[in-house]
Design a protein around this motif. Sequence first.
Motif, PDB file in Angstrom:
ATOM      1  N   VAL A 268       1.801  -1.011  -1.531  1.00  0.00           N
ATOM      2  CA  VAL A 268       2.478  -0.242  -2.577  1.00  0.00           C
ATOM      3  C   VAL A 268       1.795   1.117  -2.746  1.00  0.00           C
ATOM      4  CG1 VAL A 268       3.085  -0.169  -5.021  1.00  0.00           C
ATOM      5  CG2 VAL A 268       3.281  -2.319  -3.751  1.00  0.00           C
ATOM      6  N   LYS A 269       0.466   1.095  -2.780  1.00  0.00           N
ATOM      7  CA  LYS A 269      -0.283   2.356  -2.890  1.00  0.00           C
ATOM      8  C   LYS A 269       0.029   3.284  -1.717  1.00  0.00           C
ATOM      9  CE  LYS A 269      -5.001   4.215  -3.165  1.00  0.00           C
ATOM     10  NZ  LYS A 269      -4.770   5.217  -2.089  1.00  0.00           N
ATOM     11  N   ALA A 270       0.072   2.733  -0.500  1.00  0.00           N
ATOM     12  CA  ALA A 270       0.332   3.551   0.679  1.00  0.00           C
ATOM     13  C   ALA A 270       1.729   4.171   0.621  1.00  0.00           C
ATOM     14  CB  ALA A 270       0.181   2.711   1.950  1.00  0.00           C
ATOM     15  N   GLN A 271       2.713   3.406   0.134  1.00  0.00           N
ATOM     16  CA  GLN A 271       4.066   3.936  -0.001  1.00  0.00           C
ATOM     17  C   GLN A 271       4.112   5.085  -1.012  1.00  0.00           C
ATOM     18  OE1 GLN A 271       6.634   0.628  -0.963  1.00  0.00           O
ATOM     19  NE2 GLN A 271       7.150   0.312   1.191  1.00  0.00           N
ATOM     20  N   ILE A 272       3.465   4.875  -2.152  1.00  0.00           N
ATOM     21  CA  ILE A 272       3.451   5.912  -3.187  1.00  0.00           C
ATOM     22  C   ILE A 272       2.801   7.186  -2.664  1.00  0.00           C
ATOM     23  CG2 ILE A 272       2.429   6.533  -5.419  1.00  0.00           C
ATOM     24  CD1 ILE A 272       2.869   3.600  -6.257  1.00  0.00           C
TER      25      ILE A 272
ATOM     26  N   ILE B 132       5.079   9.052  -0.176  1.00  0.00           N
ATOM     27  CA  ILE B 132       6.137   9.795  -0.876  1.00  0.00           C
ATOM     28  C   ILE B 132       5.547  11.022  -1.570  1.00  0.00           C
ATOM     29  CG2 ILE B 132       7.765   9.693  -2.809  1.00  0.00           C
ATOM     30  CD1 ILE B 132       8.753   8.241  -0.345  1.00  0.00           C
ATOM     31  N   GLY B 133       4.400  10.822  -2.239  1.00  0.00           N
ATOM     32  CA  GLY B 133       3.771  11.921  -2.966  1.00  0.00           C
ATOM     33  C   GLY B 133       3.352  13.069  -2.075  1.00  0.00           C
ATOM     34  N   ALA B 134       2.977  12.752  -0.832  1.00  0.00           N
ATOM     35  CA  ALA B 134       2.546  13.798   0.102  1.00  0.00           C
ATOM     36  C   ALA B 134       3.723  14.531   0.732  1.00  0.00           C
ATOM     37  CB  ALA B 134       1.683  13.169   1.203  1.00  0.00           C
TER      38      ALA B 134
END
Length: 226
Positions: free
Chosen positions: A10-14, A17-19
């Motif tokens: 989940v952290k990696a997905q966020i 997207i944020g980058a």
Amino acid sequence: GVYPMPAGAVKAQIDAIGADFAIAAVKTGMLFDAEIIAETAAGIRKHGWRNLVVDPVMIAKGGATLLQDEALEAMRTLLLPLAEVITPNIPEAEMLSGMKIHEAADRKRVAEQILAFGAKAVVIKGGHADNPLIAEDYCLDRNGESFVLRSARIHTQQTHGTGCTFSAALTAELAKGEALPEALVTAKRFIQAALSHQLHIGAGHGPTNHAAYRYFAAEGDVQFVQ
């Protein structure tokens, strides 16, 4: 069945997207456990995302609890303080607040309790209320301003994803820069169209028709009552 993702995924997905994107609004759905909620809240803070709509998916159509007990406190303390608006249905509002809604007058005190956790506004959706003719959503913000969105109740089995559809439409309107009251009216019209023009897919609770608003937005009156 519920098959939770690892919190690290989940952290990696966020972060991906944020980058890669400039985010104008964010909606959360079923987050399952405290670790996933913590990573989600941390990612939202890290990337400075605003216009957070928290759809606290806690209870399945059949009544099964979808959120672990320790996750409820994580949602209250970590996620709700970041929320522009939270959109619980009546059972979810009762679970979040620890209070019961027996009649329309109870919605204000339940909403006040939910706002005490830090959200800027709460919309208690009325789909689970007993009124056979009217579906009424109650909104209260932290300034004490309240209003009701009222529409005709649609009796249908094609209700899978009703809350998610409503909160996604609301998020899209906030992303476009609409103020909360106007965004809520559009979201209410969107879900009215999606429920009124049914797809009839499968034998159980079929999905709402997301394409309907494009063609039937003018149908179905939504009353804004202060």
